[in-house]
Design an enzyme around this catalytic site. Structure first.
Site, PDB file in Angstrom:
ATOM      1  CE  LYS A 157       6.452  38.606  -1.592  1.00 28.57           C
ATOM      2  NZ  LYS A 157       5.539  39.731  -1.456  1.00 28.57           N
TER       3      LYS A 157
HETATM    4  N1  PMP Z   1       5.489  44.696   2.475  1.00 24.62           N
HETATM    5  C1  PMP Z   1       4.640  43.900   1.792  1.00 24.62           C
HETATM    6  C2  PMP Z   1       3.297  43.640   2.367  1.00 24.62           C
HETATM    7  C3  PMP Z   1       5.028  43.322   0.568  1.00 24.62           C
HETATM    8  O1  PMP Z   1       4.181  42.549  -0.107  1.00 24.62           O
HETATM    9  C4  PMP Z   1       6.301  43.607   0.031  1.00 24.62           C
HETATM   10  C5  PMP Z   1       6.707  43.028  -1.295  1.00 24.62           C
HETATM   11  N2  PMP Z   1       7.319  41.781  -1.178  1.00 24.62           N
HETATM   12  C6  PMP Z   1       7.152  44.437   0.760  1.00 24.62           C
HETATM   13  C7  PMP Z   1       6.724  44.963   1.979  1.00 24.62           C
HETATM   14  C8  PMP Z   1       8.523  44.750   0.256  1.00 24.62           C
HETATM   15  O2  PMP Z   1       9.337  43.619   0.315  1.00 24.62           O
HETATM   16  P1  PMP Z   1      10.605  43.456  -0.648  1.00 24.62           P
HETATM   17  O3  PMP Z   1      11.355  44.715  -0.557  1.00 24.62           O
HETATM   18  O4  PMP Z   1      11.344  42.305  -0.085  1.00 24.62           O
HETATM   19  O5  PMP Z   1      10.067  43.222  -2.000  1.00 24.62           O
END
Ligand code: PMP
Length: 311
Positions: A157
């Site tokens: 991320k």
């Molecule tokens: N895909 C992307 C590109 C994101 O930015 C996020 C948000 N973090 C998610 C999926 C979902 O991840 P999470 O459920 O861990 O927040």
């Protein structure tokens, strides 16, 4: 953005207005940072952070993929998150840990630059709107492709990756849609600008598998486990855009977006269906501590006192 009192920065709690960096910061020029998005919910037993250690482990993995030493363990950062919620007096909030290459040299190589680690927290309501949660949102398939696994590690991320998301969601918003869905260079469905994507067809729930240039979403994992526990069949496989247009139901999910129905994609109406609403309600029950089954995912700042029956 609602300002709160303190921000944790490199080991200290500083006033919101004093959490500053120099304009020569490496991460500002080259997007060389990693971050997390975490939610804390108000429950009957006090504030609970949802899957906090899982988020912080992903933070650590993201840093590793950028060759970055955080200098703090998952356990230390977990303590900081709880401390911050306490000092900012927030029963319910969003937490944003971020680590980035700091001020030192401005060559593209990050070797030798210090790493800054920061955690912010502030109240943040429904990311795609309260109405979006109930009635669903519209999405547009982006003309921008998702970053491939050999371009930037999408499993991280990483801040720089979000230029791709920013272009996609801005394009969608300007065209009158609420979100963007990105496809890979090969044409497979990847994810939204900040959410994973699910479709339901003939009673089966489908979502792109982890090798399809997606972020391994913690909400995605949560939804898969909850859905299976409710007796649904979940299949992780490559999906193409026709799967979106022909879906019986579709939704997006993420920490910020929670479980948001996709009401229409590229002007093809899908509507809001019963499986999506069932999963949304089960998800909200889980994060708000109303589900015994998944109580292990809630990280309370102060552990609730045992009830008389348990004592
Ligand atoms: N895909 C992307 C590109 C994101 O930015 C996020 C948000 N973090 C998610 C999926 C979902 O991840 P999470 O459920 O861990 O927040």
């Amino acid at each position: 953005m609602r300002e709160t009192e303190k921000i944790w920065m490199n080991g200290e709690l500083v006033a919101w207005d004093d959490a500053r960096v120099h304009v020569g910061t490496h991460g500002l020029h080259y997007g060389s940072g990693v971050f997390e998005g975490i939610r804390a919910y108000e429950t009957e037993n006090g504030t609970a952070v949802f899957r906090l250690s899982d988020h912080l482990k992903r933070f650590e993995n993201s840093a590793k993929l950028l060759g970055m030493e955080l200098g703090y363990s998952v356990e230390e950062l977990r303590g900081v998150c709880h401390q911050l919620i306490g000092v900012n007096g927030l029963p319910e909030c969003y937490l944003r840990p971020i680590a980035f290459y700091g001020y030192g040299e401005l060559g593209v190589s990050a070797v030798g630059n210090p790493v800054d680690v920061v955690i912010m927290s502030w109240p943040w309501g429904a990311y795609l709107g309260e109405e979006g949660l109930k009635k669903g949102i519209s999405a547009k398939i982006s003309s921008w492709q998702r970053i491939g696994p050999n371009v930037i590690p999408h499993v991280a991320k990483a801040t720089g990756v979000y230029l791709n998301s920013m272009l996609a969601v801005t394009e969608a918003n300007r065209a009158g849609y609420q979100e963007a869905i990105l496809l890979t260079a090969e044409g497979y469905v990847a994810d939204g600008s900040g959410e994973n994507v699910f479709v339901i067809k003939d009673g089966v729930i489908y979502t792109p598998d982890l090798s399809t240039s997606i972020l391994p979403g913690i909400t995605r994992d949560t939804v898969i486990q909850i859905a299976q526990d409710l007796g649904h069949r979940v299949v992780e496989k490559s999906l193409i855009r026709s799967d979106l247009y022909l879906a019986d139901e579709a939704f997006m999910c993420g920490t910020a977006a929670e479980v948001t129905p996709l009401r229409e994609i590229d002007d093809v109406t899908i509507g809001v269906g019963p499986v999506t609403l069932e999963l949304q309600s089960a998800y909200l029950d889980t994060v708000r501590g109303r589900s015994e089954r998944w109580a292990q995912w809630l990280d309370y700042a102060e552990q609730p006192e045992p009830t008389a029956a348990e004592a």
